[in-house]
Design an enzyme around this catalytic site. Sequence first.
Site, PDB file in Angstrom:
ATOM      1  N   TYR A  56      -9.032  23.492  16.143  1.00 49.45           N
ATOM      2  CA  TYR A  56      -8.241  24.717  16.179  1.00 49.45           C
ATOM      3  C   TYR A  56      -9.124  25.947  15.955  1.00 49.45           C
ATOM      4  O   TYR A  56      -9.484  26.285  14.830  1.00 49.45           O
ATOM      5  CB  TYR A  56      -7.137  24.687  15.130  1.00 49.45           C
ATOM      6  CG  TYR A  56      -6.181  23.516  15.249  1.00 49.45           C
ATOM      7  CD1 TYR A  56      -5.972  22.876  16.477  1.00 49.45           C
ATOM      8  CD2 TYR A  56      -5.484  23.051  14.151  1.00 49.45           C
ATOM      9  CE1 TYR A  56      -5.098  21.810  16.591  1.00 49.45           C
ATOM     10  CE2 TYR A  56      -4.598  21.986  14.260  1.00 49.45           C
ATOM     11  CZ  TYR A  56      -4.416  21.365  15.470  1.00 49.45           C
ATOM     12  OH  TYR A  56      -3.542  20.307  15.577  1.00 49.45           O
ATOM     13  N   HIS A 140      -7.763  12.407  15.782  1.00 44.91           N
ATOM     14  CA  HIS A 140      -7.142  13.454  16.584  1.00 44.91           C
ATOM     15  C   HIS A 140      -7.272  13.171  18.083  1.00 44.91           C
ATOM     16  O   HIS A 140      -8.378  13.140  18.613  1.00 44.91           O
ATOM     17  CB  HIS A 140      -7.808  14.790  16.248  1.00 44.91           C
ATOM     18  CG  HIS A 140      -7.028  16.001  16.669  1.00 44.91           C
ATOM     19  ND1 HIS A 140      -7.544  17.279  16.595  1.00 44.91           N
ATOM     20  CD2 HIS A 140      -5.762  16.132  17.149  1.00 44.91           C
ATOM     21  CE1 HIS A 140      -6.623  18.144  17.009  1.00 44.91           C
ATOM     22  NE2 HIS A 140      -5.549  17.467  17.360  1.00 44.91           N
TER      23      HIS A 140
END
Length: 332
Positions: A56, A140
């Site tokens: 992110y 992830h």
Amino acid sequence: MRHRKIQNTSVAVTELGFGAAVIGNLYRETSDQEASAALDAAWDAGIRYFDTAPHYGLGLSERRLGAALRGRPREEYVISSKVGRLLVPNEDPRGTDSDGFAVPDDLRRQWDFSRDGVLRSIEETLTRTGLDRIDIVYVHDPDDHWRQAADEAMPALAELRDQGVIGAIGAGMNQSAMLARFLRETAADLVMLAGRYTLLDQSSLDDVLPAAQEHGKSVVAVGVFNSGLLSRDKPTPGMKYDYQDAPADMVHRALAIAEVCEQHGTTLPAAAIAFPYTHPAVVNVTLGMRTPAQVEQNAELHRRAVPAGLWDQLRTEGLIRSDVPSPAFPAA
């Protein structure tokens, strides 16, 4: 705000979580001040679960989240981050990240689900956040890396969990089939399920949710608005569904659900937030929030009572699956 415990762990999360992708400049720039104000508003609203990832904003989300939380009592909140994408120097920068974040591309992401990669990723996350520990760690988006994620990343995370370094471990993805495998075949305690148990998509009733119940594990639900289509009282053409322009039939279905919500004295976004709690394996709904106003609005939507009769009518009208359970312990 009420907490729910991740099964078979000592970790408990608030029912509503703060998704920190947007404060990593997802899609557009957000100032440090705006990000800090959003996190302050989340704390004031009683939110104590915060989710981030190196992905992110190429570390920006982790840095901002750590800066906002470092002065808070550490035992009062839970933070999760992720492994699988290491941040390494970018040998060919073009000026701006090409993966959806409005940040300089002096770094790039490098897939790595190896044991060494996991340990390095966690250490770098601790450095960026300035925190003493990460409570939950997810692998992830391992869609193309099942074998290494299952055989190397998860055992490494399990070892850290068993040593007490991490409180809980799992996987986070946009698909449900592989998440079910993580629950059935690895040491995962929970999964972060994106967009697959919502008012418009209950496909995880075929795999992830039964696996969680069967093995005594938990689910964190994200993407509950399906990229936006469920985020307004009255959906309109041109809104997004799963990152694309919503098909006309999906807009029509969302409108039909919105009409039933209105009949029961609630709204489509309030029902979208409440819906995942119809399943007993779901312990949290995490929402991306960029501004204090968004935080306050979502916290208010979460607090609204959604009548059980709403789910009954949606089942009867075929707007949700007939096997959607009725919540034994609804969100409030």
